[in-house]
Design a protein around this motif. Structure first.
Motif: not given
Length: 286
Positions: A127-132, A147-151, A157-163
Protein backbone atom coordinates in the motif's frame (compact mmCIF):
# COMPACT_ATOMS: atom_id res chain seq x y z
CA UNK A 1 13.82 -12.54 30.69
CA UNK A 2 10.87 -10.50 31.93
CA UNK A 3 8.53 -12.67 29.90
CA UNK A 4 9.70 -15.85 31.57
CA UNK A 5 9.15 -14.31 34.99
CA UNK A 6 5.51 -13.52 34.28
CA UNK A 7 3.20 -15.95 36.03
CA UNK A 8 -0.31 -16.83 35.03
CA UNK A 9 -2.99 -15.69 37.48
CA UNK A 10 -5.24 -18.64 36.82
CA UNK A 11 -8.36 -19.06 34.73
CA UNK A 12 -10.13 -15.65 34.68
CA UNK A 13 -13.81 -15.69 35.63
CA UNK A 14 -14.94 -12.13 34.91
CA UNK A 15 -12.90 -11.36 31.81
CA UNK A 16 -15.88 -10.33 29.64
CA UNK A 17 -17.27 -7.82 32.12
CA UNK A 18 -13.98 -6.43 33.38
CA UNK A 19 -14.03 -2.62 33.30
CA UNK A 20 -11.42 -0.54 31.51
CA UNK A 21 -8.67 0.80 33.76
CA UNK A 22 -8.76 4.52 34.65
CA UNK A 23 -11.70 5.28 32.37
CA UNK A 24 -15.15 6.64 33.09
CA UNK A 25 -16.53 4.76 30.09
CA UNK A 26 -17.79 1.16 30.21
CA UNK A 27 -15.22 -1.44 29.23
CA UNK A 28 -17.18 -2.63 26.17
CA UNK A 29 -17.42 0.95 24.85
CA UNK A 30 -13.71 1.58 25.46
CA UNK A 31 -12.88 -1.62 23.55
CA UNK A 32 -15.06 -0.52 20.63
CA UNK A 33 -13.43 2.92 20.54
CA UNK A 34 -9.99 1.28 20.47
CA UNK A 35 -11.09 -0.91 17.57
CA UNK A 36 -12.14 2.22 15.66
CA UNK A 37 -8.45 3.11 15.53
CA UNK A 38 -7.86 0.09 13.27
CA UNK A 39 -10.61 0.94 10.79
CA UNK A 40 -7.64 1.18 8.43
CA UNK A 41 -8.42 -2.48 7.72
CA UNK A 42 -11.31 -1.18 5.62
CA UNK A 43 -8.82 0.68 3.43
CA UNK A 44 -6.92 -2.57 3.00
CA UNK A 45 -10.02 -4.53 2.04
CA UNK A 46 -11.12 -1.82 -0.40
CA UNK A 47 -7.75 -1.98 -2.17
CA UNK A 48 -7.60 -5.77 -2.33
CA UNK A 49 -11.29 -6.31 -3.15
CA UNK A 50 -10.97 -4.30 -6.37
CA UNK A 51 -8.69 -7.06 -7.69
CA UNK A 52 -11.44 -9.69 -7.42
CA UNK A 53 -13.54 -10.99 -10.28
CA UNK A 54 -16.96 -9.41 -10.83
CA UNK A 55 -18.65 -12.83 -10.90
CA UNK A 56 -17.27 -13.56 -7.39
CA UNK A 57 -18.49 -10.33 -5.80
CA UNK A 58 -21.19 -11.97 -3.64
CA UNK A 59 -18.71 -14.42 -2.10
CA UNK A 60 -16.02 -11.75 -1.77
CA UNK A 61 -18.49 -9.28 -0.25
CA UNK A 62 -19.74 -11.75 2.38
CA UNK A 63 -16.81 -14.05 3.14
CA UNK A 64 -13.41 -12.87 1.93
CA UNK A 65 -13.87 -9.15 2.65
CA UNK A 66 -17.26 -9.09 4.38
CA UNK A 67 -18.85 -9.87 7.72
CA UNK A 68 -17.16 -13.28 8.09
CA UNK A 69 -13.71 -11.72 7.69
CA UNK A 70 -14.43 -8.95 10.21
CA UNK A 71 -16.13 -11.30 12.67
CA UNK A 72 -12.95 -13.38 12.90
CA UNK A 73 -10.50 -10.46 12.60
CA UNK A 74 -12.08 -8.29 15.29
CA UNK A 75 -14.57 -10.49 17.17
CA UNK A 76 -12.72 -13.78 17.69
CA UNK A 77 -9.26 -12.22 17.95
CA UNK A 78 -10.58 -9.61 20.37
CA UNK A 79 -12.09 -12.24 22.69
CA UNK A 80 -8.89 -14.29 22.64
CA UNK A 81 -6.84 -11.16 23.38
CA UNK A 82 -9.06 -10.12 26.30
CA UNK A 83 -8.90 -13.63 27.74
CA UNK A 84 -5.13 -14.10 27.65
CA UNK A 85 -4.50 -10.57 28.95
CA UNK A 86 -6.80 -11.28 31.91
CA UNK A 87 -5.25 -14.71 32.47
CA UNK A 88 -1.74 -13.27 32.77
CA UNK A 89 -2.78 -10.14 34.65
CA UNK A 90 -1.21 -7.74 32.17
CA UNK A 91 -2.13 -4.20 31.20
CA UNK A 92 -3.82 -3.90 27.82
CA UNK A 93 -1.20 -2.43 25.47
CA UNK A 94 0.78 -3.25 22.33
CA UNK A 95 3.63 -4.78 24.36
CA UNK A 96 1.22 -6.44 26.80
CA UNK A 97 -0.35 -8.49 24.02
CA UNK A 98 3.07 -9.69 22.86
CA UNK A 99 4.08 -10.59 26.41
CA UNK A 100 0.87 -12.53 27.02
CA UNK A 101 1.17 -14.38 23.72
CA UNK A 102 4.76 -15.46 24.28
CA UNK A 103 4.03 -16.33 27.93
CA UNK A 104 1.18 -18.58 26.77
CA UNK A 105 2.81 -20.28 23.76
CA UNK A 106 6.55 -19.86 24.26
CA UNK A 107 8.57 -20.29 21.05
CA UNK A 108 5.34 -20.96 19.11
CA UNK A 109 4.11 -17.55 20.23
CA UNK A 110 7.28 -15.96 18.86
CA UNK A 111 6.70 -17.79 15.56
CA UNK A 112 3.06 -16.66 15.35
CA UNK A 113 4.07 -13.03 15.98
CA UNK A 114 6.86 -13.26 13.39
CA UNK A 115 4.49 -14.67 10.76
CA UNK A 116 1.69 -12.20 11.50
CA UNK A 117 4.01 -9.17 11.49
CA UNK A 118 5.66 -10.32 8.26
CA UNK A 119 2.21 -10.62 6.68
CA UNK A 120 0.97 -7.19 7.77
CA UNK A 121 4.23 -5.45 6.86
CA UNK A 122 4.10 -7.01 3.40
CA UNK A 123 0.68 -5.42 3.00
CA UNK A 124 2.07 -2.15 4.37
CA UNK A 125 4.83 -2.15 1.74
CA UNK A 126 2.31 -2.85 -1.00
CA UNK A 127 0.00 0.00 0.00
CA UNK A 128 2.83 2.43 0.81
CA UNK A 129 4.52 1.87 -2.55
CA UNK A 130 1.18 2.11 -4.38
CA UNK A 131 0.23 5.37 -2.72
CA UNK A 132 3.71 6.90 -3.10
CA UNK A 133 3.72 5.96 -6.79
CA UNK A 134 0.27 7.48 -7.36
CA UNK A 135 1.17 10.65 -5.43
CA UNK A 136 4.45 11.19 -7.26
CA UNK A 137 2.83 10.53 -10.63
CA UNK A 138 -0.09 12.90 -10.15
CA UNK A 139 1.76 15.69 -8.34
CA UNK A 140 5.24 15.60 -9.88
CA UNK A 141 4.64 13.65 -13.09
CA UNK A 142 7.08 10.90 -12.07
CA UNK A 143 6.39 7.44 -13.48
CA UNK A 144 8.99 5.17 -11.88
CA UNK A 145 8.86 1.34 -11.49
CA UNK A 146 7.17 -0.07 -8.39
CA UNK A 147 10.41 -1.47 -6.91
CA UNK A 148 11.75 2.08 -6.63
CA UNK A 149 8.85 3.09 -4.39
CA UNK A 150 9.24 -0.09 -2.32
CA UNK A 151 12.86 0.96 -1.66
CA UNK A 152 11.76 4.54 -0.86
CA UNK A 153 9.15 3.20 1.58
CA UNK A 154 11.78 1.06 3.29
CA UNK A 155 14.21 3.98 3.58
CA UNK A 156 11.53 6.25 5.07
CA UNK A 157 10.54 3.55 7.57
CA UNK A 158 14.20 3.05 8.53
CA UNK A 159 14.70 6.80 9.04
CA UNK A 160 11.65 6.92 11.31
CA UNK A 161 13.05 4.03 13.33
CA UNK A 162 16.25 6.04 13.90
CA UNK A 163 14.22 8.61 15.81
CA UNK A 164 12.80 8.10 19.31
CA UNK A 165 9.71 6.57 17.72
CA UNK A 166 8.35 5.04 20.93
CA UNK A 167 8.07 8.50 22.52
CA UNK A 168 5.49 9.64 20.00
CA UNK A 169 4.13 6.33 18.69
CA UNK A 170 0.87 6.40 20.66
CA UNK A 171 0.23 10.03 19.66
CA UNK A 172 0.93 9.20 16.02
CA UNK A 173 -1.43 6.23 16.17
CA UNK A 174 -4.11 8.41 17.78
CA UNK A 175 -3.79 11.00 15.01
CA UNK A 176 -3.80 8.27 12.37
CA UNK A 177 -6.94 6.82 13.95
CA UNK A 178 -8.68 10.20 13.60
CA UNK A 179 -7.79 10.51 9.89
CA UNK A 180 -8.77 6.90 9.19
CA UNK A 181 -12.05 7.11 11.11
CA UNK A 182 -13.04 10.27 9.21
CA UNK A 183 -12.13 8.66 5.87
CA UNK A 184 -14.10 5.49 6.64
CA UNK A 185 -17.12 7.55 7.71
CA UNK A 186 -17.04 9.39 4.37
CA UNK A 187 -16.63 6.13 2.42
CA UNK A 188 -19.53 4.49 4.28
CA UNK A 189 -21.70 7.58 3.75
CA UNK A 190 -21.00 7.46 0.02
CA UNK A 191 -21.85 3.74 -0.08
CA UNK A 192 -25.07 4.32 1.90
CA UNK A 193 -26.19 7.09 -0.49
CA UNK A 194 -25.47 4.98 -3.58
CA UNK A 195 -26.39 1.58 -2.12
CA UNK A 196 -28.89 0.70 -4.87
CA UNK A 197 -27.04 2.38 -7.72
CA UNK A 198 -25.23 -0.28 -9.76
CA UNK A 199 -24.79 1.58 -13.02
CA UNK A 200 -22.58 4.46 -11.95
CA UNK A 201 -19.21 4.30 -10.21
CA UNK A 202 -17.01 7.01 -8.67
CA UNK A 203 -14.97 8.85 -11.27
CA UNK A 204 -11.28 7.93 -11.14
CA UNK A 205 -9.90 9.52 -14.32
CA UNK A 206 -7.55 12.28 -13.11
CA UNK A 207 -8.43 14.81 -15.81
CA UNK A 208 -12.08 14.69 -14.78
CA UNK A 209 -11.39 15.24 -11.08
CA UNK A 210 -11.08 18.59 -9.32
CA UNK A 211 -7.89 19.25 -7.31
CA UNK A 212 -9.98 20.09 -4.23
CA UNK A 213 -13.52 18.87 -3.63
CA UNK A 214 -16.18 19.50 -1.01
CA UNK A 215 -15.70 15.92 0.20
CA UNK A 216 -11.97 16.47 0.74
CA UNK A 217 -12.72 19.64 2.72
CA UNK A 218 -15.19 17.68 4.87
CA UNK A 219 -12.46 15.09 5.57
CA UNK A 220 -9.88 17.72 6.53
CA UNK A 221 -12.30 19.66 8.77
CA UNK A 222 -13.51 16.52 10.57
CA UNK A 223 -9.93 15.25 11.03
CA UNK A 224 -8.68 18.59 12.36
CA UNK A 225 -11.59 18.74 14.81
CA UNK A 226 -10.89 15.17 15.92
CA UNK A 227 -7.20 15.92 16.56
CA UNK A 228 -8.11 19.01 18.60
CA UNK A 229 -10.54 16.96 20.70
CA UNK A 230 -7.91 14.24 21.15
CA UNK A 231 -5.26 16.70 22.36
CA UNK A 232 -7.47 18.73 24.72
CA UNK A 233 -7.30 17.74 28.41
CA UNK A 234 -10.15 19.77 29.92
CA UNK A 235 -12.74 17.08 29.15
CA UNK A 236 -11.15 13.59 29.33
CA UNK A 237 -14.41 11.81 28.46
CA UNK A 238 -14.78 13.88 25.28
CA UNK A 239 -11.20 12.99 24.36
CA UNK A 240 -11.99 9.29 24.75
CA UNK A 241 -15.17 9.67 22.66
CA UNK A 242 -13.30 11.47 19.87
CA UNK A 243 -13.51 8.56 17.35
CA UNK A 244 -17.32 8.51 17.57
CA UNK A 245 -17.54 12.31 17.40
CA UNK A 246 -15.17 12.41 14.42
CA UNK A 247 -17.12 9.72 12.59
CA UNK A 248 -20.45 11.47 13.10
CA UNK A 249 -18.99 14.84 12.08
CA UNK A 250 -17.26 13.47 8.96
CA UNK A 251 -20.38 11.59 7.87
CA UNK A 252 -22.61 14.63 8.40
CA UNK A 253 -20.26 17.05 6.64
CA UNK A 254 -19.77 14.72 3.68
CA UNK A 255 -23.52 14.13 3.33
CA UNK A 256 -24.03 17.90 3.14
CA UNK A 257 -21.12 18.25 0.69
CA UNK A 258 -22.52 15.43 -1.46
CA UNK A 259 -25.91 17.10 -1.68
CA UNK A 260 -24.42 20.52 -2.46
CA UNK A 261 -21.81 19.28 -4.94
CA UNK A 262 -22.28 15.63 -6.04
CA UNK A 263 -18.99 13.97 -7.06
CA UNK A 264 -18.54 12.97 -10.72
CA UNK A 265 -19.36 9.41 -11.71
CA UNK A 266 -18.58 6.93 -14.50
CA UNK A 267 -21.21 4.98 -16.43
CA UNK A 268 -20.38 1.35 -15.74
CA UNK A 269 -22.68 0.13 -18.56
CA UNK A 270 -20.71 1.96 -21.26
CA UNK A 271 -17.41 0.78 -22.67
CA UNK A 272 -14.48 3.13 -22.37
CA UNK A 273 -13.20 4.78 -25.51
CA UNK A 274 -9.56 4.04 -26.50
CA UNK A 275 -8.63 7.54 -25.25
CA UNK A 276 -10.32 6.98 -21.87
CA UNK A 277 -8.69 3.57 -21.52
CA UNK A 278 -5.27 5.07 -22.27
CA UNK A 279 -5.94 7.81 -19.69
CA UNK A 280 -6.74 5.24 -17.01
CA UNK A 281 -3.63 3.22 -17.82
CA UNK A 282 -1.48 6.35 -17.64
CA UNK A 283 -2.91 7.18 -14.20
CA UNK A 284 -2.36 3.68 -12.81
CA UNK A 285 0.71 3.34 -10.52
CA UNK A 286 3.48 1.25 -12.09
Amino acid sequence: MVIAATAIKGVPTNWIGEAAASSALPGWLTSYLIYMGVYIMMMYTFDYARMGKREDRKFLGSITFGWVFYAFTFGLNGLVGIYIMSAWGLEASETGVVTAFISSLGIWGVLVIFISQTRINTANYFLASTNLSAFAHRVFGLNLPRFVWVIVSGVLAFLLMLTDVLSYLLKALAWQGVFVTAWVAIALTYIAINWKEERYFPEVRPRRLKPVTAGAIAWVVASATGILLTEQTALPVVSQLTPLITMALAGGLYYAAYKLSPPPVMDGHKDLTPEEHAELQAAEPQ
